[in-house]
Enzyme design. Sequence first.
Site, short mmCIF file in Angstrom:
data_model
loop_
_atom_site.label_atom_id
_atom_site.label_comp_id
_atom_site.label_asym_id
_atom_site.label_seq_id
_atom_site.Cartn_x
_atom_site.Cartn_y
_atom_site.Cartn_z
N GLU A 1 -5.80 -2.30 -5.60
CA GLU A 1 -5.18 -2.67 -4.32
C GLU A 1 -5.89 -2.04 -3.13
O GLU A 1 -5.27 -1.53 -2.20
CB GLU A 1 -3.69 -2.32 -4.33
CG GLU A 1 -2.92 -3.16 -5.34
CD GLU A 1 -1.43 -3.12 -5.12
OE1 GLU A 1 -0.99 -3.40 -4.01
OE2 GLU A 1 -0.73 -2.78 -6.09
N GLY A 2 -7.22 -2.08 -3.20
CA GLY A 2 -8.04 -1.52 -2.13
C GLY A 2 -8.54 -0.15 -2.49
O GLY A 2 -7.76 0.80 -2.58
N ARG B 1 0.80 -1.23 0.00
CA ARG B 1 0.00 0.00 0.00
C ARG B 1 0.84 1.27 0.00
O ARG B 1 0.54 2.20 -0.77
CB ARG B 1 -0.98 -0.03 1.18
CG ARG B 1 -2.24 -0.81 0.84
CD ARG B 1 -3.16 -1.01 2.01
NE ARG B 1 -4.33 -1.78 1.59
CZ ARG B 1 -5.07 -2.51 2.40
NH1 ARG B 1 -4.78 -2.56 3.68
NH2 ARG B 1 -6.12 -3.17 1.93
N GLY C 1 -6.39 24.99 -18.79
CA GLY C 1 -7.58 25.35 -19.55
C GLY C 1 -7.83 24.39 -20.70
O GLY C 1 -7.69 23.17 -20.57
#
Length: 408
Positions: A388-389, A267, A364
């Site tokens: 991954e979550g 993570r 823009g």
Amino acid sequence: MAEFTMELNDEQKEVRDWLHGFAADVIRPAAAEWDEREETPWPVIQEAAKVGIYSLDFYAQQYFDPTGLGIPMAMEELFWGDAGIALSIVGTGLAAVGVLANGTEEQIGTWIPQMYGDANDVKVAAFCSSEPDAGSDVASMRTRAVYDEAKDEWVINGTKTWATNGGIANVHVVVAVVDPELGSKGHASFIIPPNTPGLSQGQKFKKHGIRASHTAEVVLENVRVPGSCLLGGKEKLDERLARARERAKQGGERVKNAAMATFEASRPAVGAMAVGTARAAYEVALDYAKTREQFGRPIIDNQGVAFQLADMRTSVDAARLLVWRASWMAINGRPFTAAEGSMSKLFASETAKKVTAQAIQILGGNGYTREYPVERMHRDAAIYTIFEGTSEIQRLVIARTLSGMPIR
């Protein structure tokens, strides 16, 4: 234990600058082409292998950096170049982490080198966990692995989806159910060796972003692998399942499954990927704002633009610090008592989406075209809050950890 510091040492700085140069000179010039082609950028991966970036040695050096900052630093620089190409370069790492987190020393030494190949014969690997009906809800996984004791083989059947490098990988790491009664606690991970009969690629997905990274279904039909391909070995699995059954009877503590062990380890690294994309978009927007003139002066002279850039940079730096903290804690064995790994992934992912959207706004109409890279960066950033979550799952993990309650 390495002391926590926000200053990279000389060796880390040298590696960072080397990676940044590769990202600037090799990855970024190829980004638009491979995004349009929606194909694995094999020539770029081979270049990375030739210089030593795509290799087991490099990955191991960063993974075992005692400060914990090797992997997040590498991820940030590569994804600063381009998220799709970078994911093609580092996607094998998730399978490698799966083996490192769950495998024996013999399995690590046997299979991880085969995941990478060499500069003359580049290979990739795939980690296969998600299923059509089981993404974040790993307890709903249907892929089954049944042990054939007479032959000392595991027979695996099921379909995996959203697999990076799925079907084109030399080595697949597959998470499967071995004891359905235990739910997510009854999972195990298996190595599927090259050219194993019964494994095939299903649908290849055409994606909104990270289009240079191959994502596909993996179909397993009576796939037979030797008992030695069970990560960790059968004795360790039997002991873990026995503990899970006993705790289930007693209503005791939760036992981590093989897929979650891999995700927890990765993570903060995913957070670092998001930081790289966010930083790239911020830098493009900053350069544009300093050179683009409207009404006779650079648009950065306007507070509406300048304040956005200030917020963008602040968010990028805050995300990096959360990633570094979690990475340092992980390498030093500090428990995530406040779900710091999920915090880092959540904040960095949301930052990437927000910052890339702000970059488009600052550019823009130009930002909305493919003449400028922020349009691609914005498409790429969306994945960080999903794979991954999801961000919702990260919030759930954090809330459960903080409260100690089974929040649903």
